[in-house]
Scaffold this active site. Structure first.
Site, PDB file in Angstrom:
ATOM      1  N   ASN A 169     -24.102   1.887  20.084  1.00 15.79           N
ATOM      2  CA  ASN A 169     -23.711   1.670  21.480  1.00 15.79           C
ATOM      3  C   ASN A 169     -24.439   0.516  22.160  1.00 15.79           C
ATOM      4  OD1 ASN A 169     -26.035   3.224  21.518  1.00 15.79           O
ATOM      5  ND2 ASN A 169     -25.424   4.441  23.277  1.00 15.79           N
ATOM      6  N   THR A 195     -23.090   0.185  11.288  1.00  8.96           N
ATOM      7  CA  THR A 195     -21.902  -0.518  10.770  1.00  8.96           C
ATOM      8  C   THR A 195     -21.112  -1.120  11.936  1.00  8.96           C
ATOM      9  OG1 THR A 195     -21.829   0.895   8.853  1.00  8.96           O
ATOM     10  CG2 THR A 195     -19.778  -0.229   9.418  1.00  8.96           C
ATOM     11  N   GLU A 265     -35.519   8.103  19.123  1.00  5.11           N
ATOM     12  CA  GLU A 265     -34.816   8.197  20.404  1.00  5.11           C
ATOM     13  C   GLU A 265     -33.444   8.751  20.089  1.00  5.11           C
ATOM     14  OE1 GLU A 265     -35.991   7.807  23.286  1.00  5.11           O
ATOM     15  OE2 GLU A 265     -37.867   6.744  22.925  1.00  5.11           O
ATOM     16  N   CYS A 299     -26.665   7.150  25.803  1.00  3.69           N
ATOM     17  CA  CYS A 299     -27.548   8.314  25.635  1.00  3.69           C
ATOM     18  C   CYS A 299     -27.917   8.868  26.989  1.00  3.69           C
ATOM     19  CB  CYS A 299     -28.782   7.937  24.837  1.00  3.69           C
ATOM     20  SG  CYS A 299     -29.724   6.593  25.546  1.00  3.69           S
ATOM     21  N   GLU A 392     -22.813  16.933  23.425  1.00  6.40           N
ATOM     22  CA  GLU A 392     -22.788  15.546  23.911  1.00  6.40           C
ATOM     23  C   GLU A 392     -21.450  14.934  23.529  1.00  6.40           C
ATOM     24  OE1 GLU A 392     -25.203  12.759  21.627  1.00  6.40           O
ATOM     25  OE2 GLU A 392     -25.833  11.750  23.459  1.00  6.40           O
TER      26      GLU A 392
HETATM   27  N1  LIG Z   1     -32.301   8.174  23.160  1.00 10.02           N
HETATM   28  C1  LIG Z   1     -31.894   6.934  23.048  1.00 10.02           C
HETATM   29  O1  LIG Z   1     -32.622   5.988  23.330  1.00 10.02           O
HETATM   30  C2  LIG Z   1     -30.500   6.635  22.572  1.00 10.02           C
HETATM   31  C3  LIG Z   1     -29.922   5.406  22.874  1.00 10.02           C
HETATM   32  C4  LIG Z   1     -28.640   5.153  22.409  1.00 10.02           C
HETATM   33  C5  LIG Z   1     -27.960   6.090  21.661  1.00 10.02           C
HETATM   34  N2  LIG Z   1     -28.537   7.282  21.396  1.00 10.02           N
HETATM   35  C6  LIG Z   1     -27.807   8.300  20.653  1.00 10.02           C
HETATM   36  O2  LIG Z   1     -27.169   7.720  19.536  1.00 10.02           O
HETATM   37  C7  LIG Z   1     -25.988   8.440  19.219  1.00 10.02           C
HETATM   38  C8  LIG Z   1     -24.834   7.483  19.026  1.00 10.02           C
HETATM   39  O3  LIG Z   1     -25.159   6.499  18.098  1.00 10.02           O
HETATM   40  P1  LIG Z   1     -24.612   6.494  16.601  1.00 10.02           P
HETATM   41  O4  LIG Z   1     -23.293   7.182  16.534  1.00 10.02           O
HETATM   42  O5  LIG Z   1     -24.734   5.098  16.098  1.00 10.02           O
HETATM   43  O6  LIG Z   1     -25.699   7.439  15.895  1.00 10.02           O
HETATM   44  P2  LIG Z   1     -25.890   7.737  14.328  1.00 10.02           P
HETATM   45  O7  LIG Z   1     -26.971   8.747  14.250  1.00 10.02           O
HETATM   46  O8  LIG Z   1     -24.604   8.037  13.671  1.00 10.02           O
HETATM   47  O9  LIG Z   1     -26.391   6.347  13.701  1.00 10.02           O
HETATM   48  C9  LIG Z   1     -27.535   5.706  14.188  1.00 10.02           C
HETATM   49  C10 LIG Z   1     -28.015   4.694  13.156  1.00 10.02           C
HETATM   50  O10 LIG Z   1     -28.482   5.382  12.002  1.00 10.02           O
HETATM   51  C11 LIG Z   1     -27.901   4.828  10.832  1.00 10.02           C
HETATM   52  N3  LIG Z   1     -27.889   5.864   9.808  1.00 10.02           N
HETATM   53  C12 LIG Z   1     -27.027   6.893   9.634  1.00 10.02           C
HETATM   54  N4  LIG Z   1     -27.393   7.658   8.579  1.00 10.02           N
HETATM   55  C13 LIG Z   1     -28.529   7.112   8.090  1.00 10.02           C
HETATM   56  C14 LIG Z   1     -29.410   7.438   7.020  1.00 10.02           C
HETATM   57  N5  LIG Z   1     -29.218   8.494   6.237  1.00 10.02           N
HETATM   58  N6  LIG Z   1     -30.465   6.639   6.796  1.00 10.02           N
HETATM   59  C15 LIG Z   1     -30.705   5.567   7.569  1.00 10.02           C
HETATM   60  N7  LIG Z   1     -29.916   5.208   8.608  1.00 10.02           N
HETATM   61  C16 LIG Z   1     -28.852   5.967   8.866  1.00 10.02           C
HETATM   62  C17 LIG Z   1     -26.551   4.351  11.312  1.00 10.02           C
HETATM   63  O11 LIG Z   1     -26.022   3.387  10.419  1.00 10.02           O
HETATM   64  C18 LIG Z   1     -26.933   3.750  12.645  1.00 10.02           C
HETATM   65  O12 LIG Z   1     -27.514   2.481  12.468  1.00 10.02           O
HETATM   66  C19 LIG Z   1     -25.776   9.391  20.383  1.00 10.02           C
HETATM   67  O13 LIG Z   1     -26.175  10.675  20.027  1.00 10.02           O
HETATM   68  C20 LIG Z   1     -26.687   8.836  21.464  1.00 10.02           C
HETATM   69  O14 LIG Z   1     -27.094   9.785  22.412  1.00 10.02           O
HETATM   70  C21 LIG Z   1     -29.799   7.570  21.823  1.00 10.02           C
END
Ligand SMILES: NC(=O)c1ccc[n+]([C@@H]2O[C@H](COP(=O)([O-])OP(=O)(O)OC[C@H]3O[C@@H](n4cnc5c(N)ncnc54)[C@H](O)[C@@H]3O)[C@@H](O)[C@H]2O)c1
Length: 497
Positions: A169, A195, A265, A299, A392
């Site tokens: 995001n 991705t 986070e 988030c 969420e």
């Molecule tokens: N608290 C914060 O600061 C904050 C900020 C933005 C988004 N978010 C949260 O992020 C989520 C949305 O983002 P998303 O859909 O990209 O999250 P996601 O957990 O699907 O992916 C996050 C990242 O992790 C990577 N990833 C996935 N599996 C992995 C693995 N096994 N090993 C290493 N890397 C891996 C993904 O490629 C991506 O780069 C929501 O839940 C949102 O609340 C939190």
């Protein structure tokens, strides 16, 4: 625009290269990963599917480069970040263009994300100069049983190689918020972009390349989660993981990572409590901004409104009037509501809406979806047995729970596994502080929607929303270790004279 002009060297045919050893390279896997355009649901870009050997190469180069970088004077590290900040802001158009195409962010917001990232780097350079130049000097005699015969000098030293994993995001801003603090503190960075958002990240990394950071110090490796995800997070060459993303992913990574510092986070379900004495116009404006900006895919989005029953009708009426003015359409047209990131995400959101409707919630707007584009909805009279009360959605739908007492609102906020932020609307300063103290979340905003910025504020989640605290200062400190040198004297130093 992507791949043209200053960015042409990051492209190989129609596939974006990965970055290692100060060069843009194609993977020897011969395989690629498609990045979809969420608006058209068609493949937009292709990135390399890197191999485990290529990950090893990134980490080895990072280790070697970090040793030299740690000895580079702090002012030179700061200068490099300032150079990068300027280039990033100059190149905001091509980077923002990628954000529009791969994460469907409205163009104006995409530009803001890039400029904010440049500003974050400049602030990080200045903050680093201040906090990394300070250490501590201690003498031994305050502690019982000691004379003044030991002097301790402690200072901050880098951790080594930081693995940075941002979510889709804010792929640019949340990568830069990890890279800047890591680099100023003398660390190397291996970036694993999401991705969706990978190509924006690669463009952003090119601005570090143009700023002249040493070869190997920064790498960006794209790949299939199954091939390189665990391999990266469990790699013995990684000395710290800074991750932003979903709870499930974050918790899984935390369990697998070794004994290294983690900055996690994760998700949020930010509660917005509206008291009977609130300025309802202000509250409604913030509910719209907080709940529906970037189609709720933040988030810190307002994810549940907890309104006192006596003002709920009035509040809902104001929110509905403002919601009706939101523009819905494509990110290129700068619409307020744009397609959500994927079909999977849109299906998930649809499931939450249907669950709430079947269980008796009132939808103030009709359910409407075209592809990944979902029309915004206020879901009223939500009860705790509905999924939307707790989950969420990451989409443009917002539940309203009507509460009889403020304790009910606080209880709902604290009963959730998520605890990122929350907000309270009231004209009473006393009540605001008391409720803020009672809400167990990382940050509570008084009379404003939750938000991450400004980027130097501490930012953290409690419970499943994370580990550690971000914000520029906290991130710099987190990416350092304390090292002490103790001078031992043959006698107490106050015995002379
Ligand atoms: N608290 C914060 O600061 C904050 C900020 C933005 C988004 N978010 C949260 O992020 C989520 C949305 O983002 P998303 O859909 O990209 O999250 P996601 O957990 O699907 O992916 C996050 C990242 O992790 C990577 N990833 C996935 N599996 C992995 C693995 N096994 N090993 C290493 N890397 C891996 C993904 O490629 C991506 O780069 C929501 O839940 C949102 O609340 C939190």
């Amino acid at each position: 625009m992507a791949g043209k002009g200053v960015f042409k060297e990051i492209l190989d045919g129609d596939v974006f290269k990965y970055y290692v050893d100060g060069e843009w390279r194609r993977s020897c896997s011969g395989q690629f990963i498609n990045v979809q355009n969420p608006s058209t649901r068609k493949p937009m870009f292709r990135v390399q599917a890197c191999t485990q050997d290529e990950v090893n190469r990134c980490i080895d180069s990072a280790k070697a480069a970090q040793k030299i970088w740690a000895r580079t004077p702090l002012w030179k590290r700061a200068e490099a970040l300032h150079r990068c900040a300027a280039i990033m802001k100059e190149q905001k158009a091509p980077i923002a263009d990628c954000l529009v195409k791969e994460v469907a962010k409205a163009l104006k917001d995409a530009v803001v994300e890039v400029v904010r990232s440049g500003d974050l780097l400049s602030y990080t350079a200045e903050e680093g100069i201040r906090i990394l130049s300070e250490g501590k000097f201690l003498v031994s005699d305050p502690f019982p049983g000691n004379e003044r015969n030991k002097y301790c000098l402690s200072s901050k030293i880098p951790l080594g190689v930081i693995l940075a994993i941002p979510p889709f995001n804010y792929p640019v801003n949340l990568a830069v918020s990890k890279m800047g603090p890591a680099l100023i503190a003398g660390n190397a960075v291996v970036l694993k972009p999401p991705t969706q958002g990978a190509v924006s990240c690669l463009h952003m990394v090119h601005t570090f390349h143009l700023a002249g950071f040493p070869k190997g110090l920064i790498s960006a490796v794209t790949g299939k989660g199954a091939d390189i995800g665990d391999f990266l997070t469990m790699h013995p060459g990684i000395n710290c993981i800074s991750f932003t993303g979903g709870c499930e992913t974050g918790i899984a990574i935390s369990k697998k990572a070794g004994m290294i510092p983690l900055q996690m986070e994760l998700g949020g379900k930010d509660s917005c409590i509206i008291l009977e004495d609130a300025d309802l116009e202000l509250a409604a404006t913030n509910i719209i901004k907080g709940g529906f900006s970037y189609s709720g895919q933040r988030c810190t989005a307002v994810k549940v409104v907890l309104a006192m029953e006596c003002i709920a009708d009035q509040l809902v009426c104001k929110v509905n009037a403002k919601l009706a003015k939101l523009t819905i359409g494509m990110p290129e047209d700068d619409c307020d509501i744009t397609p959500v990131i994927s079909e999977t995400s849109a299906n998930f959101i649809e499931g939450l809406v249907h669950d709430a409707r079947h269980k008796g919630a009132r939808l103030h707007q009709e359910w409407r979806r075209e592809g990944n584009l979902i029309w915004p909805i206020l879901i009223d009279h939500v009860r705790p047995d509905m999924r939307i009360a707790w989950e969420e959605p990451f989409g443009p739908i917002l539940p309203v729970i009507r509460i009889k007492t403020v304790e009910e609102g606080i209880h709902h906020c604290n009963a959730n596994n998520f605890a990122l932020q929350g907000c309270i609307f009231t004209r009473s300063f006393d009540k605001a502080i008391m409720i803020s103290d009672a809400m167990e979340s990382g940050t509570i905003q008084i009379n404003s929607a939750p938000g991450r910025g400004p980027d130097h504020f501490p930012f953290q989640g409690l419970r499943d929303s994370g580990v550690g605290s971000q914000g520029i200062t906290n991130s710099i400190n987190m990416m350092c270790k304390i090292k002490s040198t103790v001078m031992n004297f043959p006698a107490a130093t106050y015995t002379m004279g």
